[in-house]
Design a protein around this motif. Sequence first.
Motif, PDB file in Angstrom:
ATOM      1  N   ASP A 168       0.817  -1.217   0.000  1.00  0.00           N
ATOM      2  CA  ASP A 168       0.000   0.000   0.000  1.00  0.00           C
ATOM      3  C   ASP A 168       0.853   1.270   0.000  1.00  0.00           C
ATOM      4  O   ASP A 168       0.355   2.351  -0.277  1.00  0.00           O
ATOM      5  N   VAL A 169       2.099   1.155   0.412  1.00  0.00           N
ATOM      6  CA  VAL A 169       2.900   2.362   0.653  1.00  0.00           C
ATOM      7  C   VAL A 169       4.179   2.357  -0.173  1.00  0.00           C
ATOM      8  O   VAL A 169       4.925   1.378  -0.138  1.00  0.00           O
ATOM      9  N   PRO A 170       4.438   3.414  -0.917  1.00  0.00           N
ATOM     10  CA  PRO A 170       5.701   3.496  -1.666  1.00  0.00           C
ATOM     11  C   PRO A 170       6.895   3.447  -0.718  1.00  0.00           C
ATOM     12  O   PRO A 170       6.853   4.026   0.374  1.00  0.00           O
ATOM     13  N   ALA A 171       7.932   2.753  -1.157  1.00  0.00           N
ATOM     14  CA  ALA A 171       9.097   2.507  -0.292  1.00  0.00           C
ATOM     15  C   ALA A 171       9.627   3.802   0.321  1.00  0.00           C
ATOM     16  O   ALA A 171       9.995   3.839   1.497  1.00  0.00           O
ATOM     17  N   ASP A 172       9.633   4.882  -0.450  1.00  0.00           N
ATOM     18  CA  ASP A 172      10.270   6.086   0.110  1.00  0.00           C
ATOM     19  C   ASP A 172       9.346   6.842   1.057  1.00  0.00           C
ATOM     20  O   ASP A 172       9.699   7.870   1.599  1.00  0.00           O
ATOM     21  N   ASP A 173       8.115   6.333   1.274  1.00  0.00           N
ATOM     22  CA  ASP A 173       7.293   6.871   2.364  1.00  0.00           C
ATOM     23  C   ASP A 173       7.596   6.172   3.670  1.00  0.00           C
ATOM     24  O   ASP A 173       7.173   6.600   4.746  1.00  0.00           O
ATOM     25  N   LEU A 174       8.329   5.067   3.577  1.00  0.00           N
ATOM     26  CA  LEU A 174       8.649   4.313   4.797  1.00  0.00           C
ATOM     27  C   LEU A 174       9.755   5.024   5.571  1.00  0.00           C
ATOM     28  O   LEU A 174      10.489   5.852   5.027  1.00  0.00           O
ATOM     29  N   LEU A 175       9.849   4.688   6.825  1.00  0.00           N
ATOM     30  CA  LEU A 175      10.889   5.269   7.670  1.00  0.00           C
ATOM     31  C   LEU A 175      12.254   4.775   7.209  1.00  0.00           C
ATOM     32  O   LEU A 175      12.485   3.573   7.111  1.00  0.00           O
ATOM     33  N   ILE A 176      13.121   5.714   6.883  1.00  0.00           N
ATOM     34  CA  ILE A 176      14.482   5.363   6.471  1.00  0.00           C
ATOM     35  C   ILE A 176      15.374   5.443   7.708  1.00  0.00           C
ATOM     36  O   ILE A 176      15.389   6.468   8.405  1.00  0.00           O
ATOM     37  N   HIS A 177      16.092   4.372   7.991  1.00  0.00           N
ATOM     38  CA  HIS A 177      16.897   4.357   9.212  1.00  0.00           C
ATOM     39  C   HIS A 177      18.135   5.227   9.078  1.00  0.00           C
ATOM     40  O   HIS A 177      18.850   5.152   8.081  1.00  0.00           O
ATOM     41  N   ASP A 178      18.365   6.074  10.077  1.00  0.00           N
ATOM     42  CA  ASP A 178      19.549   6.927  10.091  1.00  0.00           C
ATOM     43  C   ASP A 178      20.287   6.747  11.415  1.00  0.00           C
ATOM     44  O   ASP A 178      20.027   7.450  12.386  1.00  0.00           O
ATOM     45  N   GLU A 179      21.196   5.779  11.447  1.00  0.00           N
ATOM     46  CA  GLU A 179      21.908   5.478  12.695  1.00  0.00           C
ATOM     47  C   GLU A 179      22.875   6.594  13.068  1.00  0.00           C
ATOM     48  O   GLU A 179      23.340   6.665  14.190  1.00  0.00           O
ATOM     49  N   LYS A 180      23.179   7.489  12.112  1.00  0.00           N
ATOM     50  CA  LYS A 180      24.201   8.518  12.358  1.00  0.00           C
ATOM     51  C   LYS A 180      23.621   9.807  12.935  1.00  0.00           C
ATOM     52  O   LYS A 180      24.372  10.702  13.314  1.00  0.00           O
ATOM     53  N   SER A 181      22.311   9.908  12.986  1.00  0.00           N
ATOM     54  CA  SER A 181      21.699  11.159  13.431  1.00  0.00           C
ATOM     55  C   SER A 181      22.148  11.522  14.853  1.00  0.00           C
ATOM     56  O   SER A 181      22.012  10.729  15.782  1.00  0.00           O
ATOM     57  N   LYS A 182      22.680  12.742  15.009  1.00  0.00           N
ATOM     58  CA  LYS A 182      23.114  13.179  16.351  1.00  0.00           C
ATOM     59  C   LYS A 182      21.909  13.228  17.275  1.00  0.00           C
ATOM     60  O   LYS A 182      21.963  12.783  18.414  1.00  0.00           O
ATOM     61  N   ASP A 183      20.813  13.775  16.767  1.00  0.00           N
ATOM     62  CA  ASP A 183      19.581  13.822  17.541  1.00  0.00           C
ATOM     63  C   ASP A 183      19.126  12.388  17.800  1.00  0.00           C
ATOM     64  O   ASP A 183      18.910  11.602  16.878  1.00  0.00           O
ATOM     65  N   SER A 184      18.977  12.052  19.064  1.00  0.00           N
ATOM     66  CA  SER A 184      18.714  10.646  19.405  1.00  0.00           C
ATOM     67  C   SER A 184      17.226  10.316  19.454  1.00  0.00           C
ATOM     68  O   SER A 184      16.850   9.188  19.750  1.00  0.00           O
ATOM     69  N   THR A 185      16.387  11.295  19.149  1.00  0.00           N
ATOM     70  CA  THR A 185      14.948  11.063  19.304  1.00  0.00           C
ATOM     71  C   THR A 185      14.454   9.879  18.465  1.00  0.00           C
ATOM     72  O   THR A 185      13.735   9.013  18.964  1.00  0.00           O
ATOM     73  N   LEU A 186      14.902   9.829  17.203  1.00  0.00           N
ATOM     74  CA  LEU A 186      14.430   8.726  16.354  1.00  0.00           C
ATOM     75  C   LEU A 186      14.923   7.376  16.881  1.00  0.00           C
ATOM     76  O   LEU A 186      14.193   6.389  16.879  1.00  0.00           O
TER      77      LEU A 186
END
Lengths: 644, 644, 336, 336
Positions: free
Chosen positions: D257-275
């Motif tokens: 149902d959902v295009p791949a780029d609407d999915l959450l893309i993992h960003d392990e490098k993000s300084k902000d730890s909220t995700l």
Amino acid sequence: MSALTPGSETSPKAVENVEGITVRLAGDSGDGMQLLGTQLTNTSALLGNDIATFPDFPAEIRAPRGTRAGVSGFQVQFASNEIFTPGDVLDALVAMNPAALVTNINDLRPGGLLIVNLDGFNEKEYKLAKVKSNPLDDPRLRERYRVTEIAMTSLTRDAVAELGLGMKEADRCKNFFAMGLVYWLFGRPLDPTLRFIAAKFGKKPDVAVANEKALRAGWAFGETTEAFATSYQVEPAQLESGTYKNMMGNQALAWGLLAAAQRSGKELFYGTYPITPASDILHELTKFKNFGVRTFQAEDEISAIGATIGAAFGGTMAVTASSGPGIALKAEAMGLGVMLELPMIVIDVQRGGPSTGLPTKTEQADLLQLMFGRNGEAPVPILAPQSPADCFQIAQEAWEIAVQSMVPVVILSDGYIANGSEPWKIPDVSKMAPIEVSHPGPRAEGDEPFLPYLRDENLARPWAIPGTEGLMHRVGGLEKEDRTGNVSYDPDNHQHMVNTRQRKIDDIAKRLPLQTVFGPEKGDILVVSWGGTYGACHTAVRRCQNQGMSVAHAHVRYLNPLPANLGELLASYQTVLVPELNSGQLCMLMRAKFLVDCIGINKVKGKPFTISELVEKISGYAVDQPPVVNTHNKTDKRVQSKAG
Amino acid sequence: MSALTPGSETSPKAVENVEGITVRLAGDSGDGMQLLGTQLTNTSALLGNDIATFPDFPAEIRAPRGTRAGVSGFQVQFASNEIFTPGDVLDALVAMNPAALVTNINDLRPGGLLIVNLDGFNEKEYKLAKVKSNPLDDPRLRERYRVTEIAMTSLTRDAVAELGLGMKEADRCKNFFAMGLVYWLFGRPLDPTLRFIAAKFGKKPDVAVANEKALRAGWAFGETTEAFATSYQVEPAQLESGTYKNMMGNQALAWGLLAAAQRSGKELFYGTYPITPASDILHELTKFKNFGVRTFQAEDEISAIGATIGAAFGGTMAVTASSGPGIALKAEAMGLGVMLELPMIVIDVQRGGPSTGLPTKTEQADLLQLMFGRNGEAPVPILAPQSPADCFQIAQEAWEIAVQSMVPVVILSDGYIANGSEPWKIPDVSKMAPIEVSHPGPRAEGDEPFLPYLRDENLARPWAIPGTEGLMHRVGGLEKEDRTGNVSYDPDNHQHMVNTRQRKIDDIAKRLPLQTVFGPEKGDILVVSWGGTYGACHTAVRRCQNQGMSVAHAHVRYLNPLPANLGELLASYQTVLVPELNSGQLCMLMRAKFLVDCIGINKVKGKPFTISELVEKISGYAVDQPPVVNTHNKTDKRVQSKAG
Amino acid sequence: MNLPVLKATDFASDQDIRWCPGCGDYSILAQMKKVLPELGVPREKIVFISGIGCSSRFPYYMNTYGMHSIHGRAPTFATGLKTTRQDLMVWVITGDGDALSIGGNHFIHVLRRNLDINIVLFNNRIYGLTKGQYSPTSVEGQVTKSTPMGAIDHPLNPLSVAIAAEATFVARSVDANVKHLGEILKRAAEHKGTSLVEVYQNCNVFNDGAMNYAQSRDLRDDHTVELEHGKPLIFGKDRDKGIRLVGGRIEVVNTSDVPADDLLIHDEKSKDSTLHYMLSRMRYPDFPEPIGVFRDVQGVATYDDQINAQITQAKQIRGPGDLQKLFNSGDTWQVA
Amino acid sequence: MNLPVLKATDFASDQDIRWCPGCGDYSILAQMKKVLPELGVPREKIVFISGIGCSSRFPYYMNTYGMHSIHGRAPTFATGLKTTRQDLMVWVITGDGDALSIGGNHFIHVLRRNLDINIVLFNNRIYGLTKGQYSPTSVEGQVTKSTPMGAIDHPLNPLSVAIAAEATFVARSVDANVKHLGEILKRAAEHKGTSLVEVYQNCNVFNDGAMNYAQSRDLRDDHTVELEHGKPLIFGKDRDKGIRLVGGRIEVVNTSDVPADDLLIHDEKSKDSTLHYMLSRMRYPDFPEPIGVFRDVQGVATYDDQINAQITQAKQIRGPGDLQKLFNSGDTWQVA
Ligand SMILES: Cc1ncc(C[n+]2csc(CCOP(=O)(O)OP(=O)(O)O)c2C)c(N)n1
Ligand SMILES: Cc1ncc(C[n+]2csc(CCOP(=O)(O)OP(=O)(O)O)c2C)c(N)n1
Ligand code: SF4
Ligand code: SF4
Ligand SMILES: [Mg+2]
Ligand SMILES: [Mg+2]
């Protein structure tokens, strides 16, 4: 007075009466030896024998199958006379595999009965047990012992074959086969165990039936095999009349706390952090929620005692427990408990130390830690149970002292007592005297101000609990002003409070029973012991007395303060011997306090004393000793405050 | 031999020579009394006087202005003869406000000089100090003391008026006015303080100038006022020749650790958690990063000692420190240190206990905690410095013992030593002998296996450090097998290791200097002391000797193991007195070990002994005492292991 | 029963207060005395438990029951007291060193258990009582007695840790903002479960002005944002700035450019703690620091309720404990 | 210098392993022995430090330097060792009780300091060595020896707490998933700063199958989602389910149902730890539990680097310490 002597092998299937028998059941942790042992113990108890048991767990949860480290043992002595220990040497040893054989055989007395599960002996097992070849092939084995090899596993399989269980399930029954055989050998009835099987495996009928078949098969095998010519009979013992129950030390402690709570009209709070060998107290107490018991498994030992103090502040009967390493962590908070002068119990079930040490082994080396292991002068009363059943008593005494003197009280148990068991005479609850506890009542604006550190004749301060109108007050770890309890930096007040906290402990001796001795009032030797060594010391002294030595035994249950008459007692003997499972801790305290040249008999091997080693040591002093110096009358008073 | 006697008031502005003077400067925490005291001390030191100081901080950071709780005091004795304490009674007291007056006046000797800042006396201040009326109006004051009232604040304002500072700033200078006055009174030069002002306030020239003016004004006031007829002169003392520096105990400890590190070619790791009165060691050591000192302020005391053990495992000189409550928290980890047999130092700067107790006051009540406050048998060596300067020495000795025996070594200091100061003779670094430390070298595949618990003649195991090829090994808190260090549950091995760990400590006595005594080799009385009471005991004994008593003094710097000849020494005197700032801890250890009827002189008031109270106590025993019992020769050996 | 109406002064003990003049602790004490009477809980039913530190002197100044315990352990004493005495209102008073340094473990565990107590954390970012060493909340590089070359530890964020430790009530206030502080203390008292209130408290002796940006009248409006449930996050002297959420990230916008309903609407009740966590990451100077209630989730079982519920349940199922019955249970035997 | 090439067996010590047959610890040990040779660090440069617990027996089985310390304190020993011996590679081996119960405080502090060590947390959600009491990660209601009526504590989420404690590397793996486990251990070793790896470990004696949903071949695909940097979160046997972020909240969607780029893309490098925090909140059974690297932020100063940097700097500024100069500094005086 050994039980099984080769000479007794006369008529086939003769029944021989013996005074007592010591058996050890040894096998792999997986083989269910602890269960077998417990059943044999209960059955013997129900027969009216006196009993004493000593389990020997492996240090690991499940050390790899077949290894020496994986061997689990259970020793029980049952007798027609009064006994105080699980026995020194084995009359019979059941070994389920090579590891069990090689690690236990040395405790079997010459001529003793060795029963092995032949199916447990093969190349694979030899490797696991790290033995080159089959130990059963060692000729000396048959020279020294009466060896019987039985293919228990296959016999068990046959016995349960018709049930068509998987081989695994079938083999799991082999300990019941061994049990049946042992029951036959020592004339024990099957019914208690049959009842147990029904209860325990009720939900799995086929397992229940299989175990029952295995049990009966074992019995039948004994009856029919050529291997055994004789079975043995042990008459009931002459215990004080009453209803009895087999009790383990930790269980007795838990029940004693329950009794103390009920006697004082309090609910019980138990704050702890799991640690061997104290954890079972938690496992036991947490079953009693319907008694109003609140158990708190804390994040660590500091939190456990913190919560205990908090509960005590709230007016609850509060208890914490641990073993050596955890007790060390409680030191700072215990000091606060001393300052706050609130009643509570701190239990140390001692194990081998120092540091992590030997967690599953027993030792008595925490006495000085509990005496002195806090910053500043922070004395507390210390009690030690003398046997598994005595734990029930000591728990109640500890609480009585705690509320009478408003102070944390220490109970020093040990791994030997905690996991050992003996008959316990069930008390009549309706006859248990209440333990008096009172809390000051509310005050109105007009009344004279409440003084939280005003003391009664025991030097105890009032136990004023939150929720009481007009008694609002603040407690804390800074030195308190006499009477008001306010923070005080006054030099004389500090001296006064330090002295008072000490005197409060010393005064307890006035209310405690005087020390009694078993044996002559004065003489050559006095053996002074404490804690779990009671049984071995008592029995050893009795043997020495029978050998005509002038020796008496004083077993000290109150370690701080020491009994008021102890100094005089020590002075009445030429030699004072102090057996301890440490390097001489009570010995040091008595030397300092009474200036008597006490001599330590010390063993730090993670194992209890054997009776014979004590008899030997005591005998060594039985002939002309130099007179002991004694100046306690002169120094008693002055020194008393210092020993704190 | 008091200094200021009314009789000496003859010719105006006469200068009188006196042997020594004891002054206390007391005021509000905000009044800068500590600074005044330090300056007076340094100036006197530079004059060549022997000096001893004792600051008395309020328990609070800044207790409300003017209250008794807010009074901050600094006592200094400077003398032309050798002195060992800051003095018992005051020759002069400077009181900046009523609170300071009422809380200190009782220590001023009759006829002593009382100087008050009149501007500090008014209704508001009386209320804050909780005095009904002006204490200066009390006639007894003038009967007993020589009172001089000076409006220091206003005089200071006048002195700095031209600078046009705000009144607040102006008033802040009044302690320098007092300083100038005191300097004039006791013939101290101004230069050192002028230098100090320049250095400290260099960045704030106007403040610098103001303080200088105030200082000179104070001096001038003394010169001109009618109030003082005489000023006093104290000649230089005959100290051993050399270069000196005024040293506080905690600073000396820090510098001693630095020296030990350098002597052993190690860098220093110091893991700690702040606590009064130990924190200043951290504050001092953290300045020395260019010496390679790594200080770690941990999240708690357990982390602090954990990191210390970790650093020791890595081959670094590792030290941790705390005071009573924090030491209690280190107990479990200290036990691990004993098991791992790694060298490290654990410092306890003792304070008043139990629990939080009296954090800013001194006490010696942690000795038994350090001896016994761990689970199981876990002996450690214990050393105690005898004075502020001795801390420099003791730190190095502790490290030497630690590496020689591979064991955690305890240093027992106390608040009195930590914050007190005395002249310290600066050593010639080039002449300091190295402290030998060795680490086993790498091994190749073929070499025989490395045995981490193989011992040398001191029973020390090798200090093999990570990074060394072929020496990979695992240590831990479970009982170790002899030689291999593998985990072992073997009973005999446990006994052997327990004995060995004890013997290792006992053997240290063989390498330590024998106990010396000050006074007759044998006689009526031996005074045995330890730690910070040295000065008071030594001086008291000297006075008693001058009064013709047969009394000697043995000051014990090594508390575990005790000096090898101590038992014999005790036996050479009729009476053994043991003054301690606790309820009798060393006393108990000696009684137990030597069976000598040691008698405690105990004081637990958060304050040091005064010389006079000791003289009085000692004198009380100077006449025919009952002979003391001594059987140490018979029992020494056997008991030794037990006292552990 | 109708309780006597109490005044703030009724909650003052007879002990002289021993804090430095100008210390932020005074205003917290004042607000506490002001709020308690509004709760209608009699003094004898209130207990203050503290650890060690300047802040931990607090209980001595309250005319309630109190315990000045040992360093870092206050939550443990509270746990024993509250689980056995649910009728009491228990407050824990602690400092940044007391709660987060030596006491960090008890701090997270009492929060996750959701014991029904109120914790007030006096955060002055310094060790006051021991005269000025850095604390777990001291900023990186801070020069103190124990860090002459600057602190090298990365500071702990107390609210982030609390939220991650399953806290059900998390709030922040400021000593100088007395009205706000009073309201927050009241909110904390009303929450069932562990309530954590971090108070920015000035230590004017050892760390003066460390949080001035949140305390001073002329700075605080631009550097703090007041959280209100269901309201957008707007701040600034002229309330001209707002907070917006884009792609799970937070940004500061001008209210003029952005319609109010595009701004982040605060939802303190959200069970999912991610948004509350995100708010706790907003740090000066990059962001205005939120003050007010970050999280207030009701209906999560409290430890004291549960432990007592098991007691009641056990009594219902097995009946009240009968000692004699217990003693006689299992295998027993007679000796005549 | 060229190092001898080592094999897994070279890392085995001569001690018999004493874990229960079938224990998950065995596979973690095996993977560690397999990974270490790939790192090219000589054995004598590696130190394993553990606390107390079944898991903490680990160091005895490694032919490296090791310390089996005391319960909960392993990170503290590691701190002293690593700050003074940066040349060593230090591993901390701990359990859920060791690290999160008694050791919780050291756990958060070592993480916030970002000491350059690797922590492997064996999470079996039970106290193994003491024979089966519940632990801080045991699920609510769990019946154990110490909780006959069920555990009443709300469990701690180790990764949420670690992230909130400023962790720079946070990952999760599973004992049974050996390949994944090996890779994650390697990633942890490569990260500079504190690396935390939570390993779901089966205690087949006291808590068998507690995390079966993540271990068993037929369940794990539907109940775990493997995190890969820069890739969308997709899971399920047929990789037909994905994770989407809407309004700061997470939801499971069908990839159809959902295009791949609407999915959450993992960003392990993000300084902000909220995700990363949000990912840590995904819990079975509501969500697939992420395995892999949640967070891997480089460039945050490590404690050991900083403490040693200050040493170097101090030596530069003031020159190497001169004891005699120090002794003679300040006010001194001569006595002839
Ligand atoms: C076991 C123990 N360790 C250390 C101390 C010393 N100590 C008392 S308070 C304190 C820290 C105070 O800081 P904080 O908690 O922030 O309180 P504040 O004084 O800043 O209000 C320390 C280290 C102690 N009293 N007990
Ligand atoms: C100070 C102290 N307290 C308690 C213990 C007892 N103890 C040993 S291990 C352990 C918990 C083990 O659980 P975990 O950390 O999860 O390790 P696991 O055995 O499950 O691998 C406890 C309570 C101890 N050894 N020392
Ligand atoms: S030191 Fe700081 S926190 Fe403590 S009382 Fe003074 S100002 Fe307040
Ligand atoms: S008890 Fe559990 S964790 Fe411990 S070794 Fe056995 S299976 Fe593994
Ligand atoms: Mg603070
Ligand atoms: Mg676990």
